[in-house]
Design an enzyme around this catalytic site. Structure first.
Site, PDB file in Angstrom:
ATOM      1  N   SER A 100      32.789 -60.115 -49.025  1.00 27.48           N
ATOM      2  CA  SER A 100      33.762 -59.199 -49.606  1.00 27.48           C
ATOM      3  C   SER A 100      35.203 -59.570 -49.283  1.00 27.48           C
ATOM      4  O   SER A 100      35.657 -60.642 -49.614  1.00 27.48           O
ATOM      5  CB  SER A 100      33.432 -57.779 -49.159  1.00 27.48           C
ATOM      6  OG  SER A 100      34.250 -56.879 -49.825  1.00 27.48           O
ATOM      7  N   HIS A 101      35.908 -58.683 -48.577  1.00 25.17           N
ATOM      8  CA  HIS A 101      37.337 -58.873 -48.320  1.00 25.17           C
ATOM      9  C   HIS A 101      37.600 -59.831 -47.158  1.00 25.17           C
ATOM     10  O   HIS A 101      38.751 -60.122 -46.853  1.00 25.17           O
ATOM     11  CB  HIS A 101      37.972 -57.518 -48.018  1.00 25.17           C
ATOM     12  CG  HIS A 101      37.295 -56.821 -46.873  1.00 25.17           C
ATOM     13  ND1 HIS A 101      36.048 -56.284 -46.985  1.00 25.17           N
ATOM     14  CD2 HIS A 101      37.683 -56.625 -45.598  1.00 25.17           C
ATOM     15  CE1 HIS A 101      35.695 -55.767 -45.823  1.00 25.17           C
ATOM     16  NE2 HIS A 101      36.665 -55.958 -44.955  1.00 25.17           N
ATOM     17  N   ASP A 150      39.228 -57.348 -54.642  1.00 24.51           N
ATOM     18  CA  ASP A 150      38.892 -58.113 -53.435  1.00 24.51           C
ATOM     19  C   ASP A 150      37.957 -59.287 -53.731  1.00 24.51           C
ATOM     20  O   ASP A 150      37.677 -59.602 -54.891  1.00 24.51           O
ATOM     21  CB  ASP A 150      38.289 -57.181 -52.372  1.00 24.51           C
ATOM     22  CG  ASP A 150      36.901 -56.694 -52.754  1.00 24.51           C
ATOM     23  OD1 ASP A 150      36.625 -56.617 -53.966  1.00 24.51           O
ATOM     24  OD2 ASP A 150      36.098 -56.390 -51.850  1.00 24.51           O
ATOM     25  N   ASP A 200      34.765 -59.884 -53.721  1.00 23.86           N
ATOM     26  CA  ASP A 200      33.580 -59.716 -54.568  1.00 23.86           C
ATOM     27  C   ASP A 200      33.798 -58.719 -55.707  1.00 23.86           C
ATOM     28  O   ASP A 200      32.846 -58.341 -56.399  1.00 23.86           O
ATOM     29  CB  ASP A 200      32.371 -59.316 -53.728  1.00 23.86           C
ATOM     30  CG  ASP A 200      32.559 -57.994 -53.022  1.00 23.86           C
ATOM     31  OD1 ASP A 200      33.710 -57.647 -52.697  1.00 23.86           O
ATOM     32  OD2 ASP A 200      31.563 -57.291 -52.788  1.00 23.86           O
ATOM     33  N   ASP A 202      34.687 -55.487 -55.872  1.00 28.97           N
ATOM     34  CA  ASP A 202      34.332 -54.062 -55.879  1.00 28.97           C
ATOM     35  C   ASP A 202      35.459 -53.142 -55.398  1.00 28.97           C
ATOM     36  O   ASP A 202      35.351 -51.926 -55.514  1.00 28.97           O
ATOM     37  CB  ASP A 202      33.020 -53.797 -55.116  1.00 28.97           C
ATOM     38  CG  ASP A 202      33.053 -54.292 -53.685  1.00 28.97           C
ATOM     39  OD1 ASP A 202      34.089 -54.820 -53.243  1.00 28.97           O
ATOM     40  OD2 ASP A 202      32.009 -54.159 -53.004  1.00 28.97           O
ATOM     41  N   ARG A 203      36.532 -53.725 -54.863  1.00 28.57           N
ATOM     42  CA  ARG A 203      37.653 -52.866 -54.429  1.00 28.57           C
ATOM     43  C   ARG A 203      38.807 -52.928 -55.423  1.00 28.57           C
ATOM     44  O   ARG A 203      38.900 -53.872 -56.209  1.00 28.57           O
ATOM     45  CB  ARG A 203      38.173 -53.334 -53.077  1.00 28.57           C
ATOM     46  CG  ARG A 203      37.166 -53.252 -51.978  1.00 28.57           C
ATOM     47  CD  ARG A 203      37.823 -53.544 -50.659  1.00 28.57           C
ATOM     48  NE  ARG A 203      36.838 -53.433 -49.595  1.00 28.57           N
ATOM     49  CZ  ARG A 203      37.122 -53.251 -48.326  1.00 28.57           C
ATOM     50  NH1 ARG A 203      38.388 -53.181 -47.945  1.00 28.57           N
ATOM     51  NH2 ARG A 203      36.178 -53.137 -47.427  1.00 28.57           N
ATOM     52  N   LYS A 258      30.711 -49.810 -55.910  1.00 24.99           N
ATOM     53  CA  LYS A 258      32.093 -49.560 -56.262  1.00 24.99           C
ATOM     54  C   LYS A 258      32.541 -50.677 -57.190  1.00 24.99           C
ATOM     55  O   LYS A 258      31.941 -51.749 -57.211  1.00 24.99           O
ATOM     56  CB  LYS A 258      32.957 -49.442 -55.018  1.00 24.99           C
ATOM     57  CG  LYS A 258      32.907 -50.595 -54.032  1.00 24.99           C
ATOM     58  CD  LYS A 258      33.636 -50.164 -52.760  1.00 24.99           C
ATOM     59  CE  LYS A 258      33.800 -51.298 -51.761  1.00 24.99           C
ATOM     60  NZ  LYS A 258      32.631 -51.471 -50.879  1.00 24.99           N
TER      61      LYS A 258
HETATM   62  C1  VG1 Z   1      34.416 -51.393 -44.782  1.00 28.02           C
HETATM   63  C2  VG1 Z   1      35.001 -50.129 -45.376  1.00 28.02           C
HETATM   64  C3  VG1 Z   1      33.931 -49.369 -46.126  1.00 28.02           C
HETATM   65  C4  VG1 Z   1      33.300 -50.279 -47.184  1.00 28.02           C
HETATM   66  C5  VG1 Z   1      32.793 -51.541 -46.527  1.00 28.02           C
HETATM   67  C6  VG1 Z   1      32.273 -52.540 -47.547  1.00 28.02           C
HETATM   68  O1  VG1 Z   1      33.416 -51.064 -43.849  1.00 28.02           O
HETATM   69  O2  VG1 Z   1      35.569 -49.329 -44.386  1.00 28.02           O
HETATM   70  O3  VG1 Z   1      34.493 -48.226 -46.706  1.00 28.02           O
HETATM   71  O4  VG1 Z   1      32.234 -49.630 -47.828  1.00 28.02           O
HETATM   72  O5  VG1 Z   1      33.845 -52.184 -45.814  1.00 28.02           O
HETATM   73  O6  VG1 Z   1      33.245 -52.867 -48.466  1.00 28.02           O
HETATM   74  P1  VG1 Z   1      33.677 -51.044 -42.267  1.00 28.02           P
HETATM   75  O7  VG1 Z   1      32.338 -50.750 -41.642  1.00 28.02           O
HETATM   76  O8  VG1 Z   1      34.245 -52.361 -41.911  1.00 28.02           O
HETATM   77  O9  VG1 Z   1      34.667 -49.954 -42.023  1.00 28.02           O
HETATM   78  V1  VG1 Z   1      33.284 -54.379 -49.138  1.00 28.02           V
HETATM   79  O10 VG1 Z   1      34.335 -54.325 -50.403  1.00 28.02           O
HETATM   80  O11 VG1 Z   1      33.759 -55.269 -47.718  1.00 28.02           O
HETATM   81  O12 VG1 Z   1      31.723 -54.778 -49.486  1.00 28.02           O
HETATM   82 CO    CO Z   2      34.146 -55.889 -51.570  1.00 32.45          CO
END
Ligand code: VG1
Ligand code: CO
Length: 544
Positions: A114-115, A278, A280, A282-283, A377
C-alpha cells in the site's frame, strides 16, 4: 497433467497478517520459502473447491512479478481451475475487489504494501481477499497465522513463467491462466455509478483538476477515466506511470508525501480540484483550491451528498467509520436518519455491514473511503464522487466545506504518528496506558477533564464476533477526545498513532487553524501517555 511438486519447508516466525495483510521488507520476502509458506497457508485454510477461480494482482512494486509467478504455479498445484491476473501483474486493490466479484472468483491474492515505500530495500506485502471481494475477516486471518506456525510443505508445479504482458489465456497443468486488462472492468463500473455526462459538462465549462498518481498503481486507471472518458486535458494525471520504487517516494497521499500537490492547490494557479491516491489505489487525498479536506470530513461530506450520484439515489442505508475516524459522519447520519457504525481500524471490519446492506458508504481517517460497489476502500471512486457532486451542485470544494460546517458544525481533527519507535518502548507505553485506564476518569489535564477512558472492543452486529484491544480512547467532558493505537502495517519497529479530535458547533469557531484548536488535546495526550518519556521523541514524525 503437470506433476505436482511437494516442497518441504519449516515455519517462519511472525507471519501474522496485520491491519491489511502480511507486510515485511522485500529482503524478508526474498528468503526461500517465505512467500510460499504464507501463500500455501492461505490455500490450506480457504481450501479452494476443485476448479475454483483465483484473482492475482498487485500494485506493481518491486518483487511483484516474482511472487505472481510463484503464486500462479502454486494455485495450479492447489487445484484452482482458473487464475485471473492483471496485465503486467497490475491490479489496484479496488479493481481486484471488483474483478473477484464480477467473475465469481473464490478469492484473490493482492500483492501490495500500500502506502509503504517500494524497492529492493523497502516493503512488500501479501493479502488474501474472500469471495465477496473484501479482505479476509479476522477468523480467516487468525487461521492463516496458525497455519503458518505448523506448515511443513508447499505445493507447486514445474512450469515456465507466464507472459504477464500479453492479454490472453495459457494453461498450466489443469489451470487456465487468463491475463486480463486491469483497467477496463473497473472503468466501466465507475461509469455505471456516476453521472459522467454532468462531469464532462463541467469540464467543458472550464472545470480543471490535477490527479497525482504518485508513480503508483492508479496512473493507468486515472488516465483512462479522467482524461480519456471524462475529457480532462492531457497532463491532468501526473506521475501516471507505475514504477517499481514509486520514484523513490512514499506513495502515501498526505500533506507530507504529496506536498507538491498541496503547494499547487494553495497557490495562485490552482485548479478546481487536487487529488492523489496511494500505492495500491485504495486511498484518496482531496484538496480544493485553497482548502484541504480531512479524510474524516470527506467521508461526512460525501455521505451527505451521495444520493446526487445516480447509483446511490434513494439507497443510503447507513454510514460506517472506523473508531479513530472523527464523528463528523455521525452527525450526517443523525440528520439523515440512518445508523452510523463504529468499527475497528481496517477495511475488513466493513465487509459484513456492506454484505448485509446495513451500510452504503464507509470511511477511515487514513484517507480511505468506499461504498458497497466493491469491498475495499477505493481512491478513484472517492475522487469521482467528489467530481459528480461538485459538477451537479455547481459548487467549489471550499464553499461545499463551509456550507457543510455551517449546517453540521466542524470536527477539528489531526493524527500524530511517531514512526519506527523501538518495539519494547512502544509496548511499554501501551501497557502503562492500559493500567491507567480505570483511574483516568475525573482527572484533569489543563482545562480538560476525563469523562471516560476505555480499550475499544467491537461486536460485529452481523456475525456477533468480538474484536478486542482495538485502541485506547480517552473521552473528555467537553466532548473532545484522544485515541492511541499501534499501527498494524509498519515493517520497522512500532508506529504510535495518536488521534486528536474536538467538535465545534455550527455557531462556534468553524474557521480556525486545526493545530491551535487542538492545543489542549495535544498536551493532554502527551501527559496521559508519557510519549516523550517512553519514546524519547519530542515531536511526531508525521502530522496528518
Ligand atoms: C493503516 C490505517 C488504516 C488502514 C490500513 C490499511 O493501518 O491506519 O486505517 O486501513 O493502514 O490501509 P495501521 O494499522 O497502520 O494504522 V492501506 O491503504 O495501507 O492498505
Ligand atoms: Co492502500
Amino acid at each position: 497433467m503437470t506433476d505436482i511438486v511437494t516442497v518441504p519447508t519449516t515455519p517462519f516466525e511472525g507471519q501474522a497478517p496485520g491491519t491489511s495483510g502480511l507486510r515485511k521488507k522485500v529482503r524478508v520476502f526474498q528468503q526461500p520459502n517465505y512467500s510460499e509458506n504464507f501463500i500455501q497457508s492461505v490455500f490450506d485454510v480457504v481450501k479452494p473447491q476443485p476448479g475454483a477461480a483465483l484473482v492475482i494482482g498487485g500494485d506493481g512494486r518491486f518483487h511483484n512479478r516474482t511472487v505472481i509467478q510463484q503464486a500462479i504455479r502454486m494455485a495450479a498445484a492447489n487445484g484452482y481451475g482458473r487464475v485471473l491476473v492483471g496485465q503486467g501483474g497490475i491490479l489496484s486493490t479496488p479493481a481486484a475487489s471488483h474483478v473477484i466479484r464480477k467473475y465469481g472468483a473464490s478469492g484473490g491474492l493482492i500483492l501490495s504494501a500500500s502506502h509503504n515505500p517500494g524497492g529492493p530495500e523497502e516493503d512488500f506485502g501479501i493479502k488474501y481477499n474472500i469471495a465477496n471481494g473484501g479482505p479476509a475477516p479476522e477468523g480467516v486471518t487468525n487461521a492463516i497465522l496458525a497455519r503458518t506456525r505448523e506448515i511443513a510443505l508447499w505445493l507447486t508445479v514445474e512450469a515456465a513463467d507466464v507472459d504477464l504482458d500479453t492479454l490472453g489465456e495459457t494453461t498450466i497443468g489443469g489451470t487456465t491462466v487468463e491475463v486480463i486488462d486491469p483497467v477496463s472492468d473497473y472503468a466501466d463500473l465507475m461509469e455505471e455509478l456516476f453521472d459522467f455526462d454532468a462531469i464532462r459538462k463541467a469540464v467543458g465549462s472550464g472545470f480543471t483538476m490535477r490527479f497525482d498518481a504518485m508513480s503508483a498503481v492508479t496512473g493507468p486507471y486515472a488516465t483512462e477515466i479522467l482524461e480519456n472518458r471524462l475529457g480532462f486535458a492531457p497532463g491532468t494525471v501526473i506521475n501516471g506511470t507505475p514504477l517499481e520504487d514509486f520514484g523513490g517516494h512514499h506513495p502515501d497521499p498526505n500533506l507530507i508525501h504529496a506536498k507538491d500537490l498541496y503547494d499547487v492547490m494553495m497557490g495562485p494557479d490552482a485548479p478546481d480540484l487536487g487529488a492523489a491516491s496511494d500505492g495500491d489505489g485504495d486511498r484518496n487525498l482531496i484538496i480544493g483550491r485553497g482548502r484541504f479536506i480531512t479524510p474524516s470530513d470527506s467521508l461526512a461530506m460525501l455521505a451527505a451528498n451521495i444520493e446526487i450520484a445516480p447509483a446511490y439515489r434513494g439507497r443510503l442505508t447507513g454510514i460506517a467509520r472506523s473508531m479513530p475516524t472523527s464523528a463528523a459522519a455521525d452527525r450526517v447520519a443523525e440528520a439523515l436518519g440512518v445508523p452510523c457504525f463504529e468499527t475497528p481500524t481496517g477495511w475488513k471490519f466493513f465487509g459484513n455491514l456492506l454484505d448485509a446492506g446495513m451500510a452504503t458508504i464507509c470511511g477511515e481517517e487514513s484517507a480511505g473511503t468506499g461504498s458497497d460497489h466493491v469491498r475495499e476502500k477505493d481512491g478513484l471512486w472517492a475522487v469521482l464522487l467528489w467530481l459528480n457532486i461538485l459538477a451537479v451542485r455547481d459548487i467549489g470544494v471550499d464553499q461545499l466545506a463551509r456550507t457543510h460546517w455551517a449546517r453540521f458544525g466542524r470536527n477539528y481533527y489531526a493524527r500524530h504518528d511517531y514512526e519506527a519507535i523501538e518495539s519494547d518502548r512502544a509496548a511499554g507505553l501501551m501497557t502503562e496506558l492500559k493500567q491507567r485506564l480505570t483511574s483516568l476518569a475525573g482527572q484533569q489535564f489543563g482545562p480538560l477533564t476525563v469523562a471516560r477512558a476505555d480499550n475499544f472492543s467491537y461486536s460485529d452486529p452481523v456475525d456477533q464476533s468480538v474484536s478486542e484491544n482495538q485502541g485506547i480512547r480517552v473521552l473528555f467532558e467537553d466532548g473532545s477526545r484522544v485515541v492511541f493505537r499501534l499501527s498494524g502495517t509498519g515493517t520497522q519497529g512500532a508506529t504510535l498513532r495518536v488521534y486528536l479530535e474536538r467538535y465545534e458547533p455550527a455557531t462556534g469557531h468553524i474557521d480556525q487553524e486545526t493545530g491551535a484548536m487542538l492545543e489542549h488535546q495535544i498536551a493532554a495526550a502527551q501527559e496521559i501517555a508519557g510519549i516523550t518519556r517512553h519514546t524519547g521523541r519530542i515531536a511526531p514524525d508525521v502530522i496528518t
